[in-house]
Design an enzyme around this catalytic site. Structure first.
Site, PDB file in Angstrom:
ATOM      1  N   GLY A  53       0.834  -1.193   0.000  1.00 58.17           N
ATOM      2  CA  GLY A  53       0.000   0.000   0.000  1.00 58.17           C
ATOM      3  C   GLY A  53       0.870   1.245   0.000  1.00 58.17           C
ATOM      4  N   GLN A  84       3.176   9.889   0.944  1.00 60.31           N
ATOM      5  CA  GLN A  84       4.445   9.150   0.942  1.00 60.31           C
ATOM      6  C   GLN A  84       5.275   9.408  -0.302  1.00 60.31           C
ATOM      7  OE1 GLN A  84       2.390   5.294   2.078  1.00 60.31           O
ATOM      8  NE2 GLN A  84       4.332   5.073   3.159  1.00 60.31           N
ATOM      9  N   CYS A 105       5.633  -0.195   7.059  1.00 56.27           N
ATOM     10  CA  CYS A 105       5.276   0.955   6.224  1.00 56.27           C
ATOM     11  C   CYS A 105       6.488   1.318   5.377  1.00 56.27           C
ATOM     12  CB  CYS A 105       4.899   2.112   7.138  1.00 56.27           C
ATOM     13  SG  CYS A 105       4.474   3.630   6.266  1.00 56.27           S
ATOM     14  N   LEU A 106       6.256   1.667   4.109  1.00 52.45           N
ATOM     15  CA  LEU A 106       7.378   2.010   3.224  1.00 52.45           C
ATOM     16  C   LEU A 106       8.108   3.269   3.703  1.00 52.45           C
ATOM     17  CD1 LEU A 106       5.889   1.198  -0.294  1.00 52.45           C
ATOM     18  CD2 LEU A 106       7.556  -0.129   1.015  1.00 52.45           C
ATOM     19  N   HIS A 119      -4.656   1.407   7.262  1.00 55.25           N
ATOM     20  CA  HIS A 119      -3.312   1.992   7.331  1.00 55.25           C
ATOM     21  C   HIS A 119      -3.187   3.162   6.338  1.00 55.25           C
ATOM     22  CE1 HIS A 119       1.233   1.516   7.737  1.00 55.25           C
ATOM     23  NE2 HIS A 119       1.137   2.241   6.642  1.00 55.25           N
ATOM     24  N   GLU A 120      -3.702   2.952   5.112  1.00 55.62           N
ATOM     25  CA  GLU A 120      -3.558   3.992   4.075  1.00 55.62           C
ATOM     26  C   GLU A 120      -4.484   5.184   4.313  1.00 55.62           C
ATOM     27  OE1 GLU A 120      -0.926   3.743   2.460  1.00 55.62           O
ATOM     28  OE2 GLU A 120      -0.611   1.613   2.871  1.00 55.62           O
ATOM     29  N   HIS A 135      -2.879   7.362   6.795  1.00 53.80           N
ATOM     30  CA  HIS A 135      -1.853   8.227   6.178  1.00 53.80           C
ATOM     31  C   HIS A 135      -2.485   9.508   5.640  1.00 53.80           C
ATOM     32  CE1 HIS A 135       2.090   6.371   5.961  1.00 53.80           C
ATOM     33  NE2 HIS A 135       1.605   5.209   5.555  1.00 53.80           N
TER      34      HIS A 135
HETATM   35 NI    NI Z   1       2.449   3.304   5.429  1.00 51.81          NI
END
Ligand code: NI
Length: 182
Positions: free
Chosen positions: A45, A50, A103-104, A145-146, A149
């Site tokens: 995701g 991000q 998370c990236l 999660h997204e 963000h």
């Molecule tokens: Ni994330």
């Protein structure tokens, strides 16, 4: 086009995304670039913040849990991956699940997070059409999660003091590296 991923310590990750008023070709290009960036980074995701953008968009591609009987009977089986969610809002949630989350924007950092097990999310698709889907398990985790963000909320905000303490060193080093890189 692969975009640079914003890491923890960058204030962009704390911003609230701005709803998309019209699903234009520019928005579709951003979604395509976000997907390309997510696949390259081997994530499941990615939210616009991000990649340093403010649009309320996230992309998700999680492996389907086709083995489970509940899954085959659910409407989730009809959902095509990848999912591009424009202006997503979670309108209902049910149950709980707890699993490791990463998370990236936090390379090599992870910790268990409690989430709703099932969520109903409404969003615009790439054609600008409103869709509402109900999802469970890993896909529901990714949606939560997204969308977090997009509200400036990060998975580390969901951790207990104890969990935070156990990764405090890693978080501090990442934040310092991010700030130094700017
Ligand atoms: Ni994330």
């Amino acid at each position: 086009m692969i975009l640079p991923i914003v890491k923890y310590g960058d204030e962009t990750l704390r911003e609230k995304a701005v709803p998309v008023s019209f699903v234009s070709d520019e928005i579709r290009k951003l979604a395509a670039d976000m997907l390309e960036t997510m696949y390259k980074a081997r994530g499941v995701g990615l939210a616009a913040e991000q990649v340093g953008r403010r649009e309320r968009i996230c992309v998700i591609d999680v492996p389907k849990d086709c083995e489970k009987e509940e899954y085959r009977e659910s409407n989730e089986a009809a959902i095509q991956m990848p999912l591009v969610l424009i202006n997503p809002e979670i309108i209902a949630s049910e149950g709980t699940q707890r699993d490791n989350e990463g998370c990236l924007s936090f390379p090599k950092i992870g910790s268990p997070v409690t989430r709703a097990n099932t969520v109903t999310v409404t969003f615009l698709d790439l054609a600008g059409m409103r869709q509402t889907v109900t999802v469970s398990g890993l896909l529901a985790r990714a949606v939560q999660h997204e969308t977090d963000h997009l509200n400036g909320v990060l998975f580390v905000d969901k951790l207990s003091q104890e969990q935070l303490l156990s990764i405090a060193g890693k978080l501090q080093r990442l934040k310092t590296a991010t700030k130094r890189g700017k």
